[in-house]
Each structure stands twice: as C-alpha cells, then as structure tokens.
Design an enzyme around this catalytic site. Structure first.
Site, mmCIF file in Angstrom:
data_model
loop_
_atom_site.group_PDB
_atom_site.id
_atom_site.type_symbol
_atom_site.label_atom_id
_atom_site.label_comp_id
_atom_site.label_asym_id
_atom_site.label_seq_id
_atom_site.Cartn_x
_atom_site.Cartn_y
_atom_site.Cartn_z
ATOM 1 N N SER A 28 0.803 -1.220 0.000
ATOM 2 C CA SER A 28 0.000 0.000 0.000
ATOM 3 C C SER A 28 0.840 1.276 0.000
ATOM 4 O O SER A 28 0.374 2.322 -0.461
ATOM 5 C CB SER A 28 -0.935 0.018 1.217
ATOM 6 O OG SER A 28 -0.191 -0.107 2.424
ATOM 7 N N GLY A 63 -2.066 -4.150 1.115
ATOM 8 C CA GLY A 63 -2.179 -5.355 1.928
ATOM 9 C C GLY A 63 -1.257 -6.480 1.526
ATOM 10 O O GLY A 63 -1.250 -7.543 2.155
ATOM 11 N N ASN A 92 3.853 -5.533 5.718
ATOM 12 C CA ASN A 92 2.651 -6.218 6.206
ATOM 13 C C ASN A 92 2.983 -7.511 6.939
ATOM 14 O O ASN A 92 2.271 -7.907 7.865
ATOM 15 C CB ASN A 92 1.684 -6.478 5.044
ATOM 16 C CG ASN A 92 1.010 -5.202 4.579
ATOM 17 O OD1 ASN A 92 0.485 -4.433 5.377
ATOM 18 N ND2 ASN A 92 1.034 -4.962 3.285
ATOM 19 N N ASP A 173 -4.565 7.114 9.778
ATOM 20 C CA ASP A 173 -4.158 5.817 10.341
ATOM 21 C C ASP A 173 -2.731 5.831 10.865
ATOM 22 O O ASP A 173 -2.296 4.902 11.542
ATOM 23 C CB ASP A 173 -4.336 4.693 9.316
ATOM 24 C CG ASP A 173 -3.476 4.871 8.056
ATOM 25 O OD1 ASP A 173 -2.604 5.767 8.030
ATOM 26 O OD2 ASP A 173 -3.677 4.105 7.097
ATOM 27 N N HIS A 176 0.137 5.542 6.549
ATOM 28 C CA HIS A 176 0.249 5.837 5.117
ATOM 29 C C HIS A 176 0.401 7.334 4.863
ATOM 30 O O HIS A 176 -0.284 8.143 5.498
ATOM 31 C CB HIS A 176 -0.991 5.329 4.372
ATOM 32 C CG HIS A 176 -1.165 3.852 4.449
ATOM 33 N ND1 HIS A 176 -1.937 3.243 5.431
ATOM 34 C CD2 HIS A 176 -0.660 2.847 3.690
ATOM 35 C CE1 HIS A 176 -1.900 1.934 5.258
ATOM 36 N NE2 HIS A 176 -1.129 1.664 4.208
#
Length: 199
Positions: A28, A63, A92, A173, A176
């Site tokens: 991502s 992801g 991840n 979040d 990012h």
C-alpha cells in the site's frame, strides 16, 4: 504543490537509463493507498521521468505480503519483462508479526527469480513501529541489509523516514502518507532510484 515540485524532479538527469523498465513489487505504501493513483509517489516519479525513457510498472497492491508478492512475481516477469525491479515488501509481514525467517525466505525466492530473468534488483528497506519490540524490529530491518550483502544488491533507505513522523504528511491511520507526503517520497525516490538505475 505538484507543479512546484516537478522542476526539482526534472533537475536530475539519468543519462544512462535509456530504455529501462522498472517493476515495483510493493504494498500500500507504493499503491497510493486511499488516494487517486495520480497522487501516489510512483505516478509522480513516472511523470518526472517522462523525458528519460524510463517506464515504471507499478505492481504494488494494498495489503500485499512477501508471500503474495512471491506468488505474483513469475507472471509479472513474463508479462512485463522488466530490466530492473524494486522489491518493496515485508511491512505487512512485520505488522502482522509473521516469522522473519519466512519473510526472508520469500524475499530470497523473489531475488533469485528476478536474477534468473536477468533483472537488476534493489531492495526497499522497510521499518515497522517500535512497539513490536526492539529485537523483532531490528531483526526485521536488518534482513534487507543481510540479503543485499549476500546477493550484492542495492538497498534503498526507508522512503518514509522524512514523512512518517510528521502528522501533517500522514493519513489518519498513522501508517500511510497523504497527498502532501507523496511528492516528498517521489523526490527522495527519484534521487535514490536514479542513482541505482544509472549504475
């Protein structure tokens, strides 16, 4: 802001990079998560290199893990026949607490697959938050440097290092980069990748 930054991007001329095709196998952080594709650093970098005959194939998926990247890689190599590949995977795996040994094994297979196709490979150093514990986080990041030494690869420093600690450049979040952070990453990556591609 993009209009302001493009002249800085265009400032660097990679004279030995004609005809290069760069495959970015990532997650991502390279897939413009929660943004329009044209806002992401990969698209901004492609725009900056529009006159340098460097084509970027962005195969980043939000992801994505090292296992997922490995599963997709054979088809990507056949489909795009890249000259260069940046492996931007592992974050991840780390965020989910996966085995570093397994992640490293997946990265090794990706490196060897790419090299078997005659592809020049660089590893994107990845980092995870310190709350995962000092031992795990150090082992995680060190994996990229160990593999680079073993396979004689270039390691690109963590591209979030000038963005991640600035809340104004990050999405809510905290993981990012937002639209303001993307051009900063693009400029950093143009310098880092441009030097590598010109070698």
């Amino acid at each position: 802001m993009l209009i302001v930054l493009i002249p800085f991007f265009a400032h660097s001329d990679q004279s030995n990079t004609s005809g290069h095709k760069l495959l970015i196998l990532g997650d991502s952080l390279s897939a413009a998560y929660n943004l329009k594709q044209e806002q992401g650093w990969v698209s901004l970098l492609q725009n900056a290199w529009s006159n340098n005959d460097i084509h970027i194939v962005n195969a980043a998926i939000s992801g994505e893990t090292s296992s997922g990247g490995l599963a997709r890689l054979p088809r990507l190599l056949e489909q795009h026949d890249p000259t260069h590949m940046l492996i931007e995977l592992g974050a991840n795996d780390g965020l989910r607490g996966y085995s570093i040994t397994k992640m490293k094994a997946n990265l090794v297979k990706m490196i060897e697959l790419g090299q078997a196709h005659g592809v020049q490979i660089a590893l994107q150093e990845m980092q995870i938050p310190p709350n995962y514990g000092r031992r795990y986080t150090q082992m995680f990041t060190q994996t990229y440097h160990e593999l680079a030494e073993e396979y004689q690869l270039t390691v690109i420093p963590f591209f979030m290092q000038d963005v991640a600690l600035d809340k104004s450049l990050m999405q809510k979040d905290g993981l990012h980069p937002n639209a303001k952070g993307q051009p900063i990453i693009a400029e950093f990556m143009q310098s880092q990748l441009g030097t590598w591609l010109a070698e």
